[in-house]
Write a protein that holds these residues in place. Structure first.
Motif, mmCIF file in Angstrom:
data_model
loop_
_atom_site.group_PDB
_atom_site.id
_atom_site.type_symbol
_atom_site.label_atom_id
_atom_site.label_comp_id
_atom_site.label_asym_id
_atom_site.label_seq_id
_atom_site.Cartn_x
_atom_site.Cartn_y
_atom_site.Cartn_z
ATOM 1 N N THR A 27 0.802 -1.226 0.000
ATOM 2 C CA THR A 27 0.000 0.000 0.000
ATOM 3 C C THR A 27 0.834 1.275 0.000
ATOM 4 N N HIS A 28 2.122 1.173 -0.294
ATOM 5 C CA HIS A 28 2.947 2.387 -0.258
ATOM 6 C C HIS A 28 4.159 2.263 -1.175
ATOM 7 N N ALA A 29 4.766 3.405 -1.442
ATOM 8 C CA ALA A 29 6.045 3.442 -2.162
ATOM 9 C C ALA A 29 6.816 4.668 -1.690
ATOM 10 N N VAL A 30 8.140 4.551 -1.745
ATOM 11 C CA VAL A 30 9.032 5.643 -1.373
ATOM 12 C C VAL A 30 10.064 5.804 -2.480
ATOM 13 N N THR A 31 10.240 7.046 -2.928
ATOM 14 C CA THR A 31 11.230 7.346 -3.957
ATOM 15 C C THR A 31 12.101 8.502 -3.482
ATOM 16 N N GLU A 32 13.162 8.767 -4.254
ATOM 17 C CA GLU A 32 14.052 9.883 -3.927
ATOM 18 C C GLU A 32 14.323 10.721 -5.161
ATOM 19 N N ARG A 33 14.611 11.998 -4.906
ATOM 20 C CA ARG A 33 14.961 12.918 -5.985
ATOM 21 C C ARG A 33 15.789 14.063 -5.419
ATOM 22 N N THR A 34 16.855 14.408 -6.135
ATOM 23 C CA THR A 34 17.623 15.614 -5.872
ATOM 24 C C THR A 34 17.685 16.378 -7.188
ATOM 25 N N LEU A 60 3.510 7.449 -7.372
ATOM 26 C CA LEU A 60 2.344 6.582 -7.490
ATOM 27 C C LEU A 60 2.451 5.710 -8.735
ATOM 28 N N ALA A 61 2.926 6.271 -9.844
ATOM 29 C CA ALA A 61 3.137 5.485 -11.068
ATOM 30 C C ALA A 61 4.210 4.419 -10.849
ATOM 31 N N ALA A 62 5.265 4.751 -10.117
ATOM 32 C CA ALA A 62 6.316 3.771 -9.811
ATOM 33 C C ALA A 62 5.754 2.637 -8.958
ATOM 34 N N TYR A 63 4.882 2.990 -8.020
ATOM 35 C CA TYR A 63 4.207 1.965 -7.205
ATOM 36 C C TYR A 63 3.434 1.002 -8.115
ATOM 37 N N GLN A 64 2.646 1.579 -9.050
ATOM 38 C CA GLN A 64 1.846 0.748 -9.950
ATOM 39 C C GLN A 64 2.754 -0.118 -10.825
ATOM 40 N N ALA A 97 17.952 17.163 -1.000
ATOM 41 C CA ALA A 97 17.617 15.740 -1.124
ATOM 42 C C ALA A 97 16.179 15.541 -0.674
ATOM 43 N N LEU A 98 15.355 15.021 -1.568
ATOM 44 C CA LEU A 98 13.931 14.837 -1.288
ATOM 45 C C LEU A 98 13.597 13.360 -1.206
ATOM 46 N N ARG A 99 12.678 13.040 -0.318
ATOM 47 C CA ARG A 99 12.131 11.692 -0.210
ATOM 48 C C ARG A 99 10.625 11.829 -0.393
ATOM 49 N N ILE A 100 10.078 11.072 -1.344
ATOM 50 C CA ILE A 100 8.674 11.170 -1.686
ATOM 51 C C ILE A 100 7.986 9.874 -1.265
ATOM 52 N N ARG A 101 6.856 9.994 -0.582
ATOM 53 C CA ARG A 101 6.127 8.812 -0.093
ATOM 54 C C ARG A 101 4.669 8.915 -0.498
ATOM 55 N N ILE A 102 4.130 7.820 -1.002
ATOM 56 C CA ILE A 102 2.689 7.745 -1.243
ATOM 57 C C ILE A 102 2.121 6.568 -0.453
ATOM 58 N N GLU A 103 0.889 6.740 -0.005
ATOM 59 C CA GLU A 103 0.143 5.699 0.706
ATOM 60 C C GLU A 103 -1.187 5.524 -0.007
ATOM 61 N N ILE A 104 -1.491 4.316 -0.439
ATOM 62 C CA ILE A 104 -2.776 4.027 -1.067
ATOM 63 C C ILE A 104 -3.837 4.048 0.027
ATOM 64 N N THR A 105 -4.877 4.858 -0.152
ATOM 65 C CA THR A 105 -5.946 4.944 0.843
ATOM 66 C C THR A 105 -7.232 4.286 0.380
ATOM 67 N N HIS A 106 -7.473 4.277 -0.936
ATOM 68 C CA HIS A 106 -8.702 3.689 -1.478
ATOM 69 C C HIS A 106 -8.434 3.089 -2.855
ATOM 70 N N ARG A 107 -9.163 2.045 -3.154
ATOM 71 C CA ARG A 107 -9.213 1.461 -4.494
ATOM 72 C C ARG A 107 -10.685 1.245 -4.807
ATOM 73 N N VAL A 108 -11.115 1.776 -5.935
ATOM 74 C CA VAL A 108 -12.484 1.574 -6.389
ATOM 75 C C VAL A 108 -12.407 1.238 -7.868
ATOM 76 N N ALA A 114 -4.487 8.041 -3.375
ATOM 77 C CA ALA A 114 -3.317 7.957 -2.493
ATOM 78 C C ALA A 114 -3.008 9.325 -1.913
ATOM 79 N N THR A 115 -2.501 9.315 -0.693
ATOM 80 C CA THR A 115 -1.943 10.535 -0.132
ATOM 81 C C THR A 115 -0.457 10.530 -0.436
ATOM 82 N N GLY A 116 0.074 11.710 -0.690
ATOM 83 C CA GLY A 116 1.493 11.817 -0.982
ATOM 84 C C GLY A 116 2.121 12.937 -0.190
#
Length: 139
Positions: A27-34, A60-64, A97-108, A114-116
């Protein structure tokens, strides 16, 4: 197993706004970007707000993509159909240095919500809720 970001994401430079995928779970993914000066999304010495939102969407696309890759199913292109409650809380500079996190909250059906958030060290600099349509997503 470690994946190159291009293994799970169809974006390519200059529109590839992520450096790496750090983790991806059910239900989640974490990525990085600078970001660097001259990168797409950098203007006037700052990383644009749109680029920060796009980093969340690409996470979110990387998670998918990771989801499809690890289940040996064909990846499906997605379409960002909504952004809600977006907040940019601090300016981001090239070199941060950035860390990006998404959490899937709903699937319909074929929709995922997702919250990011985008963090710099211990500070959240941006956040949003994203809705994506992925036709035929196997679940």
């Amino acid at each position: 197993m470690t994946y190159d970001i291009t293994d799970v994401l169809a974006h390519r430079p200059p529109m590839l706004l992520l450096d790496s995928i750090v983790e991806s779970g059910d239900t989640h993914a974490v990525t990085e970007r600078t970001f660097q000066p001259g990168d797409y999304g950098v203007a006037g010495g700052f990383v644009s707000e749109a680029a920060l939102i796009e980093c969340m969407a690409q996470t979110l696309a990387a998670y998918q993509g990771h989801y499809a890759l690890t289940r040996n199913i064909p990846p499906q292109p997605g379409l960002l159909v909504g952004i809600r409650d977006a907040r940019i809380d601090a300016a981001v500079l090239p070199g941060d240095a950035l860390r990006i996190r998404i959490e899937i909250t709903h699937r319909v059906g074929d929709f995922v919500v997702a919250t990011g958030r985008v963090d710099r060290a211990d500070e959240t600099v941006a956040r949003a809720t994203l809705k994506v349509y992925v036709p035929g997503l196997a679940r």
